[in-house]
Design a protein around this motif. Structure first.
Motif, PDB file in Angstrom:
ATOM      1  N   ASP A   1      -6.491   3.277  -7.578  1.00  0.00           N
ATOM      2  CA  ASP A   1      -7.709   3.807  -6.968  1.00  0.00           C
ATOM      3  C   ASP A   1      -7.382   5.099  -6.233  1.00  0.00           C
ATOM      4  N   ASN A   2      -8.041   6.174  -6.588  1.00  0.00           N
ATOM      5  CA  ASN A   2      -7.795   7.469  -5.962  1.00  0.00           C
ATOM      6  C   ASN A   2      -8.595   7.665  -4.680  1.00  0.00           C
ATOM      7  N   THR A   3      -9.410   6.694  -4.308  1.00  0.00           N
ATOM      8  CA  THR A   3     -10.200   6.788  -3.079  1.00  0.00           C
ATOM      9  C   THR A   3      -9.415   6.165  -1.934  1.00  0.00           C
ATOM     10  N   ALA A   4      -9.139   6.942  -0.905  1.00  0.00           N
ATOM     11  CA  ALA A   4      -8.351   6.461   0.224  1.00  0.00           C
ATOM     12  C   ALA A   4      -9.147   5.445   1.030  1.00  0.00           C
ATOM     13  N   ASP A   5      -8.440   4.397   1.509  1.00  0.00           N
ATOM     14  CA  ASP A   5      -9.095   3.397   2.359  1.00  0.00           C
ATOM     15  C   ASP A   5      -9.384   3.963   3.747  1.00  0.00           C
TER      16      ASP A   5
ATOM     17  N   GLU B   1      -3.675  10.182   4.118  1.00  0.00           N
ATOM     18  CA  GLU B   1      -4.526   9.291   3.338  1.00  0.00           C
ATOM     19  C   GLU B   1      -3.767   7.999   3.091  1.00  0.00           C
ATOM     20  N   CYS B   2      -4.422   6.877   3.364  1.00  0.00           N
ATOM     21  CA  CYS B   2      -3.778   5.568   3.185  1.00  0.00           C
ATOM     22  C   CYS B   2      -4.522   4.768   2.128  1.00  0.00           C
ATOM     23  N   PHE B   3      -3.748   4.196   1.202  1.00  0.00           N
ATOM     24  CA  PHE B   3      -4.294   3.390   0.113  1.00  0.00           C
ATOM     25  C   PHE B   3      -3.734   1.979   0.250  1.00  0.00           C
TER      26      PHE B   3
ATOM     27  N   GLU C   1      -3.130   0.700  -6.323  1.00  0.00           N
ATOM     28  CA  GLU C   1      -2.530   2.016  -6.405  1.00  0.00           C
ATOM     29  C   GLU C   1      -3.294   2.930  -7.354  1.00  0.00           C
TER      30      GLU C   1
ATOM     31  N   GLY D   1       0.814  -1.200   0.000  1.00  0.00           N
ATOM     32  CA  GLY D   1       0.000   0.000   0.000  1.00  0.00           C
ATOM     33  C   GLY D   1       0.852   1.256   0.000  1.00  0.00           C
TER      34      GLY D   1
END
Length: 811
Positions: free
Chosen positions: A495-499, A487-489, A493, A473
């Motif tokens: 996906d621009n929406t943070a988890d 912001e953590c993903f 990689e 991640g």
């Protein structure tokens, strides 16, 4: 990596090259040709490079004098061309005529980061300040004489009047309908010969100049005073080079200068900012160098590093990075003549170069070759925070005129600098609070605890936005004045929406993570630990001062604060591995009472998968902290590098470098960077020739293996302990050391009353015997040693006894 090379003309030398997002400018004897940046194929294309034809060029500019340097501004808006007749400034896409001609010969030129400043050099340095929409613009016009000096394509202006104070400006609107003009700000006179290298630092606080007078000078732009004169590395420099093109690192921490001499070898001198020391040299070229260039980006795999390219007279190009002392890539015999210029593109993955035999070269790299690219450092758009030209009234300074630059207000354009002469008497000045610019890299605040500490370790810079990337991640950090956003993903990689998202009240300066947790260190000396999905594992951990190093492995987290305290935690069990430990002994480990020497600095920090912190110092020593002994252990040092026959890498079954070999490689690199390798070699040779040192190499080799064994045991390194134990047993058997072999076998065998199937520690009298060492069975290791040393007759009498005892141990 792909290499493209195309030749302009036979026996047509090229002197300089520069690129922007859309164009490539190439300078020859008396011409500049403009190519589109799409002329060379992409990295994923299998096409070959096209031959140069007349249709390949977007513009061909001719001049009546020699062209020595071409440079695009950082944003690609302007192109500067330095010739022996003057400096010609063009606006991109308007190649028919320059918008300004600065009279007087110029050998080098450079732009500041925001193109606010332009510097040209001959035997003196002229600095020009950009003005937009000057008050006199409406009344200015081109005289017939000046109009005749502006030539179209394929023609060039005749020689102009000498003197940097004369310039010509064409009254023509540029982008955004602004009239741009560069006005002379200051002429700096300090070199005694031609200036062949010139570069602004990224913050526009310093200007570096390199001359054939064998000196590198650093000028402070706030006062135009000489900050530092560096001449020692260049005392024996060859002056057969046409250019001495230098470069600043993207973070402004270092400046690279060519043609330094270190023990008779041509090297690149890396000069440290502020201290202006030159302890680091890049050794790899056999002949003189003319150009070097830092990549405009920093990369973060596995550590933050910068990439630098250099080219020499033999047509060789080397690529270096700050994580390794040796070149990561060497390309030989690209051309048959010397390279005169190399420049990175703004993307950071293309390196352009030109040579004296007319070759135009492009090295195009992939991102995987450098590692993840960090966000580009944001610099101020104005010069108001650089203390520019602040001069006390009434002083006898020769600085004329005085430039006052106002701070910009929000949602407005930058106020135009106004030039006036200083008044005879000091006026009443009201201090104005300057507005803070967002997105400026700044140092972390100094923690009060650091002032009273015996150790002061530098804190990392606070970057406005940056990112760390792992295989599992990535984490993006945005530092703002009021709060910080994280912001953590996880996984994808693209996906621009943070988890998950977190907000912190203080700026984040360090971040790291494993598959088991994420961790960030903030400016207020706090450590925040999160689960992979964003749940807070602990309340913020408060350390002694601002964190400077933050490393993690499996479930362990290690931190070094700026006051020199070391902390290690087991994050999963939420417990400390040991109490806070001072690193002060490491900075005095090589103390010698007979001389005063510079102490080492902390270079790298690691933590093992069993929670043992390891520190690598700048003198090459590597130390591990042992909770069992409550002390630092020296696990690797340069002493073994020359004397031991076993200095080198051990490769695991997976063809990976072992842990101890990695630490020894770190030692090797630090000693080479410090230039102590040959010094140690002379000591060893002198010692071996003295009477009584006949067995020097044998003794040192055995001691080295013993040190490896004990270090592997304390760090619980299974592979290293097993391999080094077999090497040690074989060497002891070869040398016929019966007592040591007997002692080793007795220790591995253990008490005879302990059954062979025992797997737990057994208390015998006042001591405890553990059947395992470094997660390996001691008695299984003894069996391997007996087999490996069976060919040595002198040892068979000892090993045969222990073989018999092993067979008759109780089950």
């Amino acid at each position: 990596m792909r290499l493209y090379a195309v030749k302009l003309k036979e026996n047509q030398p090229l002197y300089s090259i520069s690129s922007s997002e859309k164009y490539i400018a190439i300078a020859g004897v008396n011409f500049v040709h403009i190519l589109p940046s799409t002329f060379f194929p992409g990295i994923s294309s299998n096409e070959k490079v096209n031959h140069l034809t007349e249709e390949s060029f977007l513009a061909k500019l001719q001049f009546s004098a020699s062209v020595t340097c071409v440079r695009f501004s950082k944003d690609g808006r302007y192109l500067g061309i330095a010739t022996e007749d003057g400096t010609f400034l063009y606006e991109a896409e308007k190649w028919d005529s320059p918008f300004q001609i600065i009279a007087g010969p110029a050998y080098e030129l450079c732009w500041s980061q925001q193109a606010n400043l332009l510097a040209t050099a001959w035997k003196t340095i002229s600095i020009y300040l950009r003005k937009e929409n000057p008050e006199t613009a409406e009344n200015e016009s081109i005289t017939p004489k000046q109009e005749s000096q502006v030539q179209g394509i394929s023609r060039g202006p005749p020689p102009l009047e000498e003197g940097p104070e004369h310039s010509f400006t064409k009254n023509e609107d540029t982008k955004d309908n602004k009239l741009v003009e560069y006005k002379l700000l200051k002429v700096i006179d300090g070199h005694h010969s031609f200036i062949c290298g010139l570069a602004f630092d990224p913050l526009s606080q310093y200007l570096a100049s390199h001359s054939l007078d064998r000196s590198l000078k650093i000028w402070r732009l706030a006062t135009f005073a000489l900050e530092k004169n560096i001449s020692k590395p260049f005392e024996h420099m060859s002056i057969n080079s046409r250019y001495l093109r230098l470069s600043w690192s993207p973070d402004g921490a270092h400046v690279a200068a060519v043609n330094a001499i270190n023990e008779g070898t041509n090297v690149i001198a890396i000069v440290q900012r502020d201290s202006w020391t030159f302890d680091i040299s890049l050794v790899g070229h056999q002949e003189s160098l003319e150009c070097t260039s830092f990549n405009p980006y920093l990369f973060s795999d596995p550590f933050q590093k910068s990439v630098i390219a250099s080219a020499a007279h033999d047509g060789c190009i080397c690529i270096w990075n700050t994580a390794c002392a040796r070149p990561t890539l060497v390309i030989k015999s690209i051309t048959l003549a010397a390279f005169c210029d190399i420049q990175w593109s703004n993307t950071g993955f293309e390196l352009y170069g030109v040579s004296l035999d007319g070759h135009i070269c492009l090295l195009r790299f992939e991102e995987s070759e450098f590692g993840p690219k960090m966000d580009q450092i944001e610099y101020p758009e104005d010069l108001s925070n650089c203390n520019f030209l602040k001069k006390p009234y009434g002083s006898k300074s020769t600085l004329e005129p005085t430039v006052i630059i106002a701070a910009p207000t929000p949602n407005t354009t930058t106020e135009v600098p106004r030039v006036r002469s200083p008044p005879s008497s000091p006026p009443s000045v009201k201090k104005r609070k300057l507005l803070k610019k967002k997105g400026i890299v700044r140092p972390a605040s100094i923690h009060p605890a650091t002032f009273f500490s015996q150790i002061r370790i530098a804190s990392p810079l606070i970057k406005p936005k940056w990112e760390i990337t792992k295989s599992f991640g990535s984490m993006r950090i945005r530092n703002h004045q009021e709060c910080t956003k994280i912001e953590c993903f996880i996984g994808n990689e693209n996906d621009n929406t943070a988890d998950w998202v977190a907000y912190l009240p203080s700026s984040v300066i360090l971040a790291n993570g494993t598959k088991k947790f994420w961790v960030v260190g903030t400016e207020d000396a706090s450590i925040h630990v999160f689960t992979p999905h964003g749940r807070l594992l602990l309340p913020p951990l408060i350390v002694g001062s601002t964190p400077c190093f933050l490393e993690c492995c499996e479930s362990y987290l290690c931190c070094v604060a700026s006051n020199g305290l070391l902390y290690t935690w087991d994050v999963i069990t939420r417990k400390a591995v040991h109490n806070p430990v001072t690193m002060l002994p490491l900075f005095h480990a090589n103390f010698v009472s007979s001389k005063v020497a510079k102490g080492p600095s902390l270079e790298q920090l690691f933590v093992t998968d069993v929670g043992s912190p390891i520190a690598v110092m700048s003198d090459g020593n590597a130390f591990a902290y042992s909770s069992a002994t409550s002390s630092w252990l020296r696990v690797s040092e340069g002493w073994w590098m020359i004397g031991s026959q076993y200095w080198g890498s051990l490769v695991t079954d997976l063809r990976e470098e072992s842990a101890m070999s990695f630490l020894e490689r770190c030692t090797d690199e630090e000693i080479i960077k410090a230039g102590r390798g040959r010094f140690l070699q002379r000591i060893v040779k002198a010692s071996m020739l003295r009477q009584g040192y006949d067995n020097y190499e044998m003794v040192v080799s055995i001691r080295h293996l013993e040190n490896r064994l004990m270090s592997s045991e304390k760090l619980n390194l299974k592979f290293d302990y097993h391999e080094n134990l077999l090497l040690y047993a074989n060497r002891v058997a070869e040398e016929g050391m019966k007592d040591r072999m007997d002692e080793l076998c007795r220790e591995l065998l253990g008490p005879l009353r302990v059954p062979l199937s025992c797997t737990t520690p057994v208390k015998i009298g006042n001591r405890v015997w553990d059947p395992y060492i470094s997660s390996l069975s001691k008695r299984s290791l003894l069996k391997e040693i007996i087999l490996h040393t069976a060919k040595h007759r002198e040892i068979q009498r000892i090993t045969s006894q222990y073989s018999y005892l092993l067979e008759h141990l109780p089950a």
